[in-house]
Design an enzyme around this catalytic site. Structure first.
Site, short mmCIF file in Angstrom:
data_model
loop_
_atom_site.label_atom_id
_atom_site.label_comp_id
_atom_site.label_asym_id
_atom_site.label_seq_id
_atom_site.Cartn_x
_atom_site.Cartn_y
_atom_site.Cartn_z
N HIS A 12 92.44 24.22 129.16
CA HIS A 12 91.28 25.08 129.36
C HIS A 12 91.65 26.05 130.50
CE1 HIS A 12 87.19 26.04 130.87
NE2 HIS A 12 86.73 25.66 129.69
N ASP B 240 92.57 16.97 134.09
CA ASP B 240 91.29 17.56 133.74
C ASP B 240 90.67 16.63 132.69
OD1 ASP B 240 89.24 18.91 132.55
OD2 ASP B 240 90.40 20.71 132.07
N GLN C 72 86.83 16.53 128.95
CA GLN C 72 86.57 16.15 127.55
C GLN C 72 86.93 14.70 127.26
OE1 GLN C 72 84.81 17.98 125.70
NE2 GLN C 72 85.03 20.00 126.61
N LYS D 139 78.84 17.23 130.76
CA LYS D 139 79.48 16.86 129.49
C LYS D 139 79.40 15.34 129.27
CE LYS D 139 82.83 20.66 129.81
NZ LYS D 139 82.38 21.69 128.89
N CYS E 78 87.55 29.17 125.89
CA CYS E 78 88.20 29.21 127.21
C CYS E 78 89.59 28.59 127.15
CB CYS E 78 87.37 28.52 128.29
SG CYS E 78 85.75 29.24 128.49
N1 7TS Z 1 88.20 21.49 131.22
C1 7TS Z 1 87.94 21.30 129.92
C2 7TS Z 1 88.93 20.56 129.08
C3 7TS Z 1 86.75 21.79 129.39
O1 7TS Z 1 86.49 21.60 128.10
C4 7TS Z 1 85.85 22.50 130.22
C5 7TS Z 1 84.59 23.12 129.68
C6 7TS Z 1 86.17 22.62 131.57
C7 7TS Z 1 87.35 22.11 132.03
C8 7TS Z 1 85.26 23.29 132.52
O2 7TS Z 1 84.13 22.54 132.74
P1 7TS Z 1 82.95 23.07 133.67
O3 7TS Z 1 81.88 22.08 133.48
O4 7TS Z 1 83.49 23.09 135.06
O5 7TS Z 1 82.62 24.44 133.17
N2 7TS Z 1 84.64 23.39 128.31
C9 7TS Z 1 83.76 24.11 127.58
C10 7TS Z 1 83.88 24.23 126.20
O6 7TS Z 1 84.77 23.74 125.53
N3 7TS Z 1 82.88 24.99 125.75
O7 7TS Z 1 82.12 25.34 126.78
C11 7TS Z 1 82.66 24.79 127.93
#
Ligand code: 7TS
Length: 418
Positions: A135, A212, A215, A238, A376
């Site tokens: 990401h 990271d 997910q 999430k 992203c």
């Molecule tokens: N890393 C991964 C693997 C992600 O899927 C996401 C967000 C992030 C980091 C960032 O997370 P945040 O909560 O700090 O924004 N992914 C997604 C997505 O797949 N669709 O919308 C956000």
């Protein structure tokens, strides 16, 4: 596919999806007059009543700032945050609550490591190794750091199935590799990386491993000690918790040696104009008033998930994904991107001659929420030479009937655009 019957999947013992769905009030909403089919869980997950109640309870009965006052409400709020940190520690299997830093989400957790650990430890000529399935939030912070330090951002690319070839990964590690930054699970493809083994390889060259886990934590049990990773970040939203809160796990010895990320209240022990003494862990990395409601809500989300059990969640979702892959794959003109043997809860696909944005808009009219775009993860799209995909991402409250609704929806899209 042999264990997949056409209509039904086998849920693990004690897992009743209909009963679980009752805990999520939003799943009763209508969208464009149709029952909501929420398949955008990789973007954010829905919240069980228990999480909503925890937020309302805090704001209704004991809203106060933490660590700052002797009055009863402040004590209650502080104790609730301390309990949530202990829940997060246990959830991650960390040794100590000193290793659990509350952050805004995965993005801030990764930036914290890049800006604090990275700035203090990298020099010109060093290497940061990332993978081709990251990401943007696990690419850009490292790119910024490398630019500043004159270090080199090295990439290990994925193969046609969306897997990082382990031989390539091992070959990319050198004595100059200071940081290896990897997703546990890819948001764009669903690939699950063998983090324990990759960490072992990275540690052999002395690199630190930053994972990271955005997910991963909603879909499988995670044990940072068993994985032996140095840092692990995830987002509460999430994991069926509120937005604005997440966790960065770090090994205590590393966190102790790292400089603060931000300065301000709560992260200090004493301040004069000549010198500031920083607070102990975990507060050293938590400047300013934290997201108190978010922390409490995240604690409630962890309790909720634990009560279902991540092993059961993983088993159910594996069945659901197998079924979904089977039925989507059979549609003519569909190409699923990412066919890793180890996958979690994501089907990313393209349809011949139909733009993902049109697919998403059409499905929305049917009440089906999916994400379309580059997710992203533009390097992943480049790797497969597409600009965007349509992504259905599942959570434990999704059902076979919803997968069938998706498939029926895709057929309608194909008829409409034929
Ligand atoms: N890393 C991964 C693997 C992600 O899927 C996401 C967000 C992030 C980091 C960032 O997370 P945040 O909560 O700090 O924004 N992914 C997604 C997505 O797949 N669709 O919308 C956000």
């Amino acid at each position: 596919m042999s264990s997949v019957r056409a209509e039904v999947i086998e849920a693990p013992a004690g897992f009743d999806v209909d009963r679980i769905r009752e805990d999520f009030p939003i799943l009763r909403e209508l969208v464009h007059g149709k029952p909501l089919v929420y398949l955008d869980n990789a973007a954010t997950t829905q919240k069980p009543q228990a999480v909503i109640d925890a937020l309302v309870d805090y704001y209704t009965h004991y809203n106060a700032n933490v660590h700052r006052a002797v009055h009863l409400l402040s004590t209650r709020a502080t104790e609730a945050c301390d309990r949530a940190r202990e829940k997060a520690r246990k959830f991650m299997h960390a040794r100590s609550t000193n290793e659990i830093i509350f952050v805004r989400g995965a993005t801030q957790g990764l930036n914290l490591v890049a800006q604090s650990f990275g700035r203090a430890n990298l020099k010109a000529g060093d290497e940061v190794l990332v993978s081709g399935l990251e990401h943007h939030s696990n690419i850009v912070p490292w790119q910024m750091l490398c630019l500043e330090k004159g270090a080199h951002l090295k990439v290990v690319h994925i193969d046609d199935s969306g897997v990082i070839p382990l031989a390539d990964f091992e070959a990319a590690l050198t004595e100059r590799t200071k940081v290896v930054a990897l997703a546990h699970v890819s948001n764009a493809l669903g690939t699950v990386n063998p983090i324990a083994y990759m960490t072992e390889l990275a540690h052999r060259v002395g690199a630190k491993v930053v994972v990271d886990g955005a997910q991963a934590v909603p879909h499988m049990p995670v044990d940072v000690r068993a994985l032996d990773v140095d840092f692990y970040a995830f987002s509460g939203h999430k994991l069926f918790g509120p937005t604005g809160i997440g966790v960065l796990y770090g090994k205590q010895a590393l966190l102790d040696a790292m400089p603060p990320f931000e300065g301000g209240g709560d992260m200090i022990r004493s301040v004069t104009f000549e010198k500031t003494e920083y607070n102990t862990l975990p507060y050293k990395f938590e400047a300013g008033t934290p997201d108190i409601a978010g922390i409490i809500g995240l604690g409630a989300a962890i309790d909720y998930v634990n009560q279902i059990g991540l092993d059961r969640i993983a088993a159910y979702e594996a069945e659901l994904l197998k079924y979904a892959t089977h039925v989507v794959q059979q549609l003519p003109g569909v190409r699923i991107l990412g066919q890793a043997p180890e996958k979690a809860s994501v089907i990313s696909f393209v349809l011949e001659d139909i733009h993902p944005h049109d697919i998403g808009t059409f499905l929305d009219q049917l009440g089906i929420a999916v994400r379309t775009g580059h997710h992203c993860a533009q390097p992943v799209m480049d790797r497969f030479q597409v600009a965007a995909t349509t992504r259905a991402s599942f959570a434990f409250y999704n059902t076979v009937a919803e997968v069938d609704a998706l498939v029926a929806g895709i057929r309608k899209v194909q008829e409409f655009f034929a």
